[in-house]
Design an enzyme around this catalytic site. Structure first.
Site, short mmCIF file in Angstrom:
data_model
loop_
_atom_site.label_atom_id
_atom_site.label_comp_id
_atom_site.label_asym_id
_atom_site.label_seq_id
_atom_site.Cartn_x
_atom_site.Cartn_y
_atom_site.Cartn_z
N HIS A 135 42.21 44.28 50.04
CA HIS A 135 42.55 43.61 48.77
C HIS A 135 43.51 44.33 47.80
O HIS A 135 43.98 43.69 46.85
CB HIS A 135 41.29 43.25 47.98
CG HIS A 135 40.51 42.10 48.54
ND1 HIS A 135 41.05 41.11 49.31
CD2 HIS A 135 39.18 41.79 48.43
CE1 HIS A 135 40.10 40.24 49.64
NE2 HIS A 135 38.95 40.63 49.13
N HIS A 206 40.63 35.01 43.79
CA HIS A 206 39.31 35.28 44.33
C HIS A 206 38.20 34.66 43.49
O HIS A 206 37.18 35.31 43.22
CB HIS A 206 39.12 36.79 44.47
CG HIS A 206 38.26 37.19 45.63
ND1 HIS A 206 36.95 36.78 45.75
CD2 HIS A 206 38.53 37.95 46.71
CE1 HIS A 206 36.45 37.29 46.87
NE2 HIS A 206 37.40 38.00 47.48
N GLU A 343 39.82 31.28 49.63
CA GLU A 343 40.98 32.13 49.32
C GLU A 343 42.16 31.70 50.19
O GLU A 343 42.17 31.96 51.38
CB GLU A 343 40.65 33.59 49.59
CG GLU A 343 39.43 34.09 48.85
CD GLU A 343 38.82 35.32 49.53
OE1 GLU A 343 39.54 36.28 49.80
OE2 GLU A 343 37.61 35.29 49.82
C1 BGC Z 1 36.13 39.34 51.79
C2 BGC Z 1 34.71 39.82 51.86
C3 BGC Z 1 34.48 40.76 50.71
C4 BGC Z 1 34.82 40.04 49.42
C5 BGC Z 1 34.69 40.93 48.22
C6 BGC Z 1 36.35 38.64 50.50
O1 BGC Z 1 37.67 38.20 50.40
O2 BGC Z 1 36.43 38.47 52.87
O3 BGC Z 1 34.44 40.47 53.06
O4 BGC Z 1 33.18 41.23 50.68
O5 BGC Z 1 36.12 39.56 49.47
O6 BGC Z 1 35.40 42.08 48.39
#
Ligand code: BGC
Length: 378
Positions: A135, A206, A343
């Site tokens: 991320h 998110h 997402e």
């Molecule tokens: C991911 C998860 C993660 C979450 C928070 C999501 O986009 O796919 O695996 O736990 O984000 O980080």
């Protein structure tokens, strides 16, 4: 020649009329509200912007992480609830690890072994998810904000320059995210970016949705449809194996609307690896630049329907499998499966899968991407 006294009445009339018209305009187009959201630990001020429309819908967005803090939406009886998880305070966003409502980048989702090679150079990124990179850091940065409201509705423009080398990525990247709240109850997100050096880029939002209202239990009864005949299966660290697998006959088939909870506990290897759904779907007919219907989620309790459309080729469904009693807005506690994320994105780990749609951005190219979250109730 008019005498002074004769001029008084028309001048007075003009002033009263002007005040009345601007009052009417203000009623028709209320201005976006702005308030302080506090200072970061290193003293940077942040703000919270409240976007509203005429149907009573409201989106609160902070310049910290380009984050949607709340999203208030009417149900079938006109009752307004906040349908996204989040925190009340900046400090909690700064300390949090869940990416609630955030703008995620420079690379949303996972990059295997926190490494990729571009133009013969290997770039190493911080490992923040076991051996992988997840991320990026855009959600922990303060973005510049500007009210760009127009005919489409109230709109907030957020910009951020990610310096060459920040978080390990190459190239000075200028990113712009515009949130527009339309009169059709859509939260429209337009992303654009340019770079001065070849880089990789994957941007998403998110938001964790609970269409019954944030903190009001689990989302297992939500009926979900995803327009995708294939998904990208993962390995034990949630990195795609590279296969594009048919959803047919699997718990990943959401081509017809199915409740999220119907198959989530099935004895399925992929569900076990994700501890539920935490996978990327390959959207049908995705064409760069075309905004296509991707998914919809319906909550039978409130009657709220969320329709997602995007120009992106992929969609990560994450069912809040790692939520573990986080204390959020208004003292609500968020547990496992209390929300879902849709997402829109390019596929995870694309920089290491040359056969996936490319996430490379080069100087001179103009990255553009749009996602719309549209709400209604029935
Ligand atoms: C991911 C998860 C993660 C979450 C928070 C999501 O986009 O796919 O695996 O736990 O984000 O980080």
């Amino acid at each position: 020649m008019l005498r002074r006294r004769e001029l008084v009445i028309p001048i007075l009339f003009f002033f009263v009329a002007t005040i009345f018209i601007s009052f009417l305009q203000a009623e028709a187009n209320p201005k976006m509200q702005k308030q302080s959201f506090g200072k970061t630990e290193d003293g940077q001020p942040t703000d919270l912007y409240i976007l509203t429309n005429k149907n009573g819908m409201e989106a609160a967005i902070t310049s910290y992480g380009g984050t949607v803090v709340s999203l208030k939406v009417p149900d079938r009886n006109g009752k307004i609830d906040d349908v996204v998880l989040g925190y009340d305070k900046l400090e909690d966003y700064a300390a949090g690890k869940a990416y609630f409502g955030a703008t995620v980048g420079r690379y949303a989702n996972r990059i295997a072994h926190a490494k990729f090679t571009l133009d013969g150079v290997t770039y190493t990124l911080p490992k923040n998810d076991g051996d992988n990179h997840l991320h990026g850091v855009f959600n922990k940065r303060v973005w510049d904000a500007k009210d760009v409201s127009g005919r489409d509705g109230q709109a907030l423009e957020l910009t951020y320059v990610s310096k060459d080398g920040e978080d390990g990525y190459p190239g000075n990247l200028s990113v712009k995210v515009v949130y527009t709240l339309t009169e059709q109850n859509e939260l429209k997100i337009d992303y654009s970016a340019t770079t001065d050096k070849d880089t990789v880029l994957n941007l998403t939002n998110h938001c964790y949705f609970n269409l019954s209202g944030q903190g009001n239990g689990d989302i297992l009864q939500t009926q979900l449809m995803i327009r995708a005949d294939r998904f990208t299966p993962v390995d034990a660290t949630l990195i795609p194996t590279g296969e594009l697998r048919s959803v047919k006959g699997t718990p990943f088939d959401f081509t017809t609307s199915t409740v999220i909870g119907a198959r989530i506990e099935q004895d399925d290897e992929q569900l076990k690896l994700g501890k539920g759904y935490d996978h990327n779907w390959v959207l049908n007919n995705a064409t760069p630049g075309s905004l296509l219907a991707a998914a919809q989620a319906y909550d039978p309790h409130s009657g709220r329907l969320l329709e997602v459309s995007t120009t992106e080729p992929g969609l990560q469904l994450y069912t809040g499998n790692f939520l573990d009693g986080i204390r959020g807005k208004g003292g609500k506690v968020y547990n496992r499966r209390n929300a879902f994320c849709l997402e829109t994105q390019h596929f995870p780990d694309s920089p290491n899968h040359p056969q996936f749609p490319s996430t490379v951005l080069k100087p001179g190219q103009h990255f553009q991407s749009t996602t719309v979250y549209k709400f209604s109730a029935k």
